[in-house]
Design a protein around this motif. Structure first.
Motif, PDB file in Angstrom:
ATOM      1  N   ARG A  86     -11.906 -10.343 -10.448  1.00 38.86           N
ATOM      2  CA  ARG A  86     -13.315 -10.669 -10.667  1.00 38.86           C
ATOM      3  C   ARG A  86     -13.554 -11.058 -12.129  1.00 38.86           C
ATOM      4  NH1 ARG A  86     -18.195  -9.908  -8.183  1.00 38.86           N
ATOM      5  NH2 ARG A  86     -17.209  -8.913  -6.373  1.00 38.86           N
ATOM      6  N   ILE A  87     -12.931 -10.303 -13.022  1.00 41.23           N
ATOM      7  CA  ILE A  87     -13.114 -10.602 -14.452  1.00 41.23           C
ATOM      8  C   ILE A  87     -12.515 -11.953 -14.795  1.00 41.23           C
ATOM      9  CG2 ILE A  87     -12.524  -9.864 -16.794  1.00 41.23           C
ATOM     10  CD1 ILE A  87     -12.505  -6.957 -15.725  1.00 41.23           C
TER      11      ILE A  87
ATOM     12  N   SER B  17      -3.762   1.830  -6.362  1.00 38.20           N
ATOM     13  CA  SER B  17      -3.200   0.964  -7.413  1.00 38.20           C
ATOM     14  C   SER B  17      -3.195  -0.511  -6.983  1.00 38.20           C
ATOM     15  CB  SER B  17      -1.778   1.418  -7.774  1.00 38.20           C
ATOM     16  OG  SER B  17      -0.916   1.286  -6.650  1.00 38.20           O
ATOM     17  N   TYR B  18      -3.208  -0.708  -5.650  1.00 34.38           N
ATOM     18  CA  TYR B  18      -3.244  -2.094  -5.157  1.00 34.38           C
ATOM     19  C   TYR B  18      -4.594  -2.755  -5.422  1.00 34.38           C
ATOM     20  CZ  TYR B  18       1.272  -1.654  -2.830  1.00 34.38           C
ATOM     21  OH  TYR B  18       2.598  -1.507  -2.571  1.00 34.38           O
ATOM     22  N   LEU B  19      -5.628  -1.966  -5.724  1.00 33.65           N
ATOM     23  CA  LEU B  19      -6.966  -2.537  -5.985  1.00 33.65           C
ATOM     24  C   LEU B  19      -7.111  -3.097  -7.412  1.00 33.65           C
ATOM     25  CD1 LEU B  19      -9.228   0.139  -4.247  1.00 33.65           C
ATOM     26  CD2 LEU B  19      -8.613  -2.160  -3.431  1.00 33.65           C
ATOM     27  N   LYS B  20      -6.088  -2.827  -8.227  1.00 34.23           N
ATOM     28  CA  LYS B  20      -6.167  -3.318  -9.617  1.00 34.23           C
ATOM     29  C   LYS B  20      -6.318  -4.838  -9.678  1.00 34.23           C
ATOM     30  CE  LYS B  20      -3.758  -3.131 -14.024  1.00 34.23           C
ATOM     31  NZ  LYS B  20      -2.544  -2.680 -14.768  1.00 34.23           N
ATOM     32  N   PRO B  21      -5.510  -5.684  -8.948  1.00 37.70           N
ATOM     33  CA  PRO B  21      -5.706  -7.150  -8.971  1.00 37.70           C
ATOM     34  C   PRO B  21      -7.096  -7.553  -8.523  1.00 37.70           C
ATOM     35  CG  PRO B  21      -3.598  -6.615  -7.978  1.00 37.70           C
ATOM     36  CD  PRO B  21      -4.343  -5.310  -8.109  1.00 37.70           C
TER      37      PRO B  21
ATOM     38  N   ALA C 243      -6.529 -11.040  -5.510  1.00 35.93           N
ATOM     39  CA  ALA C 243      -7.479 -10.001  -5.085  1.00 35.93           C
ATOM     40  C   ALA C 243      -7.302  -9.723  -3.596  1.00 35.93           C
ATOM     41  CB  ALA C 243      -8.907 -10.455  -5.382  1.00 35.93           C
ATOM     42  N   GLU C 244      -7.103 -10.824  -2.831  1.00 37.11           N
ATOM     43  CA  GLU C 244      -6.931 -10.674  -1.386  1.00 37.11           C
ATOM     44  C   GLU C 244      -5.646  -9.907  -1.077  1.00 37.11           C
ATOM     45  OE1 GLU C 244      -6.264 -14.311   0.947  1.00 37.11           O
ATOM     46  OE2 GLU C 244      -8.177 -13.846   1.929  1.00 37.11           O
ATOM     47  N   THR C 245      -4.591 -10.213  -1.785  1.00 35.10           N
ATOM     48  CA  THR C 245      -3.305  -9.546  -1.578  1.00 35.10           C
ATOM     49  C   THR C 245      -3.419  -8.053  -1.933  1.00 35.10           C
ATOM     50  OG1 THR C 245      -2.120 -11.584  -2.100  1.00 35.10           O
ATOM     51  CG2 THR C 245      -0.861  -9.519  -2.236  1.00 35.10           C
ATOM     52  N   GLY C 246      -4.098  -7.767  -3.040  1.00 33.60           N
ATOM     53  CA  GLY C 246      -4.278  -6.367  -3.440  1.00 33.60           C
ATOM     54  C   GLY C 246      -5.061  -5.578  -2.402  1.00 33.60           C
ATOM     55  N   GLN C 247      -6.081  -6.289  -1.818  1.00 33.37           N
ATOM     56  CA  GLN C 247      -6.879  -5.619  -0.790  1.00 33.37           C
ATOM     57  C   GLN C 247      -5.997  -5.242   0.409  1.00 33.37           C
ATOM     58  OE1 GLN C 247      -9.091  -8.029   1.729  1.00 33.37           O
ATOM     59  NE2 GLN C 247     -10.864  -6.630   1.953  1.00 33.37           N
ATOM     60  N   ARG C 248      -5.149  -6.182   0.843  1.00 34.96           N
ATOM     61  CA  ARG C 248      -4.294  -5.939   1.987  1.00 34.96           C
ATOM     62  C   ARG C 248      -3.322  -4.786   1.707  1.00 34.96           C
ATOM     63  NH1 ARG C 248      -2.953 -12.271   3.481  1.00 34.96           N
ATOM     64  NH2 ARG C 248      -5.040 -12.742   4.350  1.00 34.96           N
ATOM     65  N   GLY C 249      -2.774  -4.774   0.470  1.00 37.03           N
ATOM     66  CA  GLY C 249      -1.842  -3.688   0.123  1.00 37.03           C
ATOM     67  C   GLY C 249      -2.551  -2.337   0.154  1.00 37.03           C
ATOM     68  N   PHE C 250      -3.804  -2.295  -0.288  1.00 37.91           N
ATOM     69  CA  PHE C 250      -4.577  -1.056  -0.293  1.00 37.91           C
ATOM     70  C   PHE C 250      -4.853  -0.598   1.127  1.00 37.91           C
ATOM     71  CE2 PHE C 250      -8.815   0.875  -0.031  1.00 37.91           C
ATOM     72  CZ  PHE C 250      -8.586   2.055  -0.707  1.00 37.91           C
TER      73      PHE C 250
END
Length: 595
Positions: free
Chosen positions: A88-89, A79-83, A65-72
């Motif tokens: 969370r799920i 699309s980086y927010l998908k992880p 989730a943290e990595t996706g946030q940084r990519g976004f």
């Protein structure tokens, strides 16, 4: 000694098998417990592994989730927010699994609550930081603050996850140590217990083998005993029978059939078939006893006759006694004996008793003749001889005078012989009652009867004091008179007689001569003299009737006196023995029982 007795006990095998059975069950239980413990240990490892995996997964999801946030933030590509959204799920799913896995661990449950709070804050922080990042440059300060706060949350999450993983690993280690210790001890304990069980079972096996050998030996002895019993029944002419009261059935031994003149098992074994062999005159008597036996479960001795096919009649004697066998059933065990020979012997004995009674009557008649009819002509002979000597003595020639003198001597010997025979016949009667008697008085009376001879021979008689005894008084006095008279008669011509009477009480165990006696204690009376004595080879012969060791012209006598002595000791169930040496003297030893 005690262990050997227990080992030989019949219940030893039962105890060993029961103990062995419980041991096997116990070993099986321990084995099952051991396997269960191993299974639990495996489950704990898997459980701890699952917990740690789920904790690692949560950290991985957060990192994604943290990595996706940084990519976004860098690319502004949604699309980086998908992880982030999927994380969370996945985190929620992992939390649900961890709650299930740690439901039996309150501490981990509490840690999960704290971790859940931290993760919620971190995820919320990610969302806030993302919102600040996509705004104007004016929100840069708030972004930095949110980014730093997220970093702190992440460090706190890592710390909590590491703590939880360490806690689970420590718990797993302790449980593994516990189960490892149990796993080490259990095989040793099982080995010792199995070894002990094998020893017990071997002991039981050895005992069974020993019992089997003994059983074979006993069976062989039983076969020999059974065969010996059959032979004994044949030799002793008896048979056995058994009546099962409750079933009303009979069993006859082989020889019982033979006692009826039949071959074994030649007819059905029942009381009705047995009665067919009973003498018609005894059927009613035996039937009555059988009916009584059925009621009282006992059969007293009863004698009856049976008739064989060849017509011979045999006497049988039967007896029965009721017993209860090991199964609680009542049986009547009995024996039947052929007493035909006994009956014949009894009849023969009765016949001989009648003959003996007749002989006794004839003996009594002889005593009467000897005491009256024989003495009467003897007295007449002596009377006429006296008259002949008084009136015709001077008219007789020298040879005639010698003939008269010889007739006198012969008549005197005849009278002495008749008197001794009468004494002997009277001594044969042993039915006189024993009386408590003063033996010293009887001995003095015997000496008084011989007083004239004692004085004429200048004899010395020394007597010990003798206690009272139960005897036939006149016979004991006669015994002493005969023996002392015998010592006086056979004394030396040139030496005064010295007669000694001694007494002592002896035990039959101390004197071999008394081994055939029926009493334990005896009175021993010894009469010894210094007379002419006799050869020891004649020690028993001198007690025979009419037995003489010396010429009648040298020593007077009839040879009956010592026979009377033996008869008297026999009447008292005692003994008399003689010892002698020529020219040294004679000794007579009398044994009378202590009654």
């Amino acid at each position: 000694m005690m262990i050997r007795k227990i080992y030989k006990s019949s219940w030893f095998i039962k105890v060993v098998f029961v103990v062995s059975l419980f041991a096997i069950i116990f070993i099986a239980g321990l084995g099952y417990k051991h396997i269960t413990n191993l299974s639990k240990s495996t489950d704990l490892v898997i459980h701890a592994f699952k917990v740690n995996v789920e904790l690692e997964q949560i950290l991985s999801y957060l990192k994604d989730a943290e990595t996706g946030q940084r990519g976004f933030i860098i690319t502004r590509d949604s699309s980086y927010l998908k992880p982030f959204f999927e994380g969370r799920i996945k985190v929620n799913n992992s939390f649900a699994e961890l709650k299930y896995l740690t439901i039996d661990n309150p501490e981990q449950q509490e840690n999960l609550k704290e971790l859940s709070t931290l993760i919620d804050k971190r995820l919320d922080n990610l969302e806030i930081a993302s919102n600040y990042a996509i705004k104007e440059q004016t929100d840069l300060a708030q972004f930095k603050d949110a980014f730093q706060e997220g970093k702190d949350y992440m460090n706190a999450i890592r710390s909590k996850l590491n703590y939880m993983i360490t806690l689970e690993s420590d718990l797993l280690k302790k449980r593994n140590e516990k189960y490892t210790s149990t796993a080490k001890i259990t095989p040793i304990f099982l080995y010792v217990f199995i070894l002990l069980t094998l020893v017990l079972m071997y002991a039981a096996y050895a005992k069974i083998n020993s019992d089997i050998d003994k059983l074979k030996k006993y069976n062989q002895q039983l076969k020999v005993f059974k065969e010996a019993t059959k032979q004994s029944e044949i030799i002793n002419k008896h048979g056995s029978w058994r009546w099962n009261v409750e079933e009303d059935t009979f069993h006859f031994s082989d020889n019982l059939f033979r006692l009826l003149g039949e071959e074994p098992n030649s007819f059905d074994q029942s009381i009705e078939n047995f009665m067919q062999f009973v003498h018609p005159e005894d059927v009613e008597k035996l039937s009555a006893q059988v009916e009584k036996m059925k009621e009282e479960k006992d059969l007293p001795f009863i004698v009856y006759r049976v008739i064989h096919k060849n017509g011979s009649i045999h006497y049988l004697k039967a007896y029965g006694k009721s017993t209860v066998n090991s199964e609680g059933h009542t049986q009547l065990l009995g024996t039947t004996t052929d007493i035909t020979d006994e009956i014949d012997h009894y009849n023969t004995l009765e016949k001989r008793n009648k003959e003996l009674e007749l002989n006794n009557k004839e003996l009594q008649a002889f005593n009467y003749v000897a005491s009256h009819d024989l003495q009467e002509p003897l007295r007449k002979i002596q009377t006429f001889l006296s008259r002949l000597e008084d009136k015709e003595h001077d008219n007789l020639s020298e040879s005639g005078k010698k003939y008269v003198e010889r007739i006198h001597v012969a008549a005197g010997r005849m009278r002495l012989l008749i008197d001794d025979l009468l004494q002997y016949s009277r001594t044969n009667k042993s039915d006189e009652v024993l009386k408590e008697s003063n033996i010293n008085t009887l001995l003095e009376d015997a000496q008084q009867d011989l007083a004239e001879v004692i004085v004429s021979k200048n004899a010395t008689i020394t007597v010990d004091k003798i206690p009272n005894m139960k005897v036939i008084p006149f016979q004991i006095q006669q015994l002493f008179g005969n023996l002392i008279g015998n010592s006086l008669k056979y004394s030396k011509k040139d030496l005064d007689p010295v007669i000694t009477v001694t007494y002592e009480q002896v035990s039959s165990e101390d004197d071999k001569k008394l081994s055939k006696g029926s009493f334990n204690e005896y009175h021993k009376i010894v009469i010894s003299d210094n007379g002419i004595g006799f050869e020891q080879e004649y020690a028993d012969k001198i007690f025979s009737l009419f037995s003489r060791l010396h010429n009648k012209d040298e020593y007077s006598g009839t040879g009956i006196g010592l026979s009377i002595c033996r008869k008297i000791t026999d009447n008292h169930r005692g003994f008399i023995f003689a010892k002698g040496k020529p020219n040294e003297g004679a000794t007579f030893v009398i044994y009378l029982p202590v009654i």
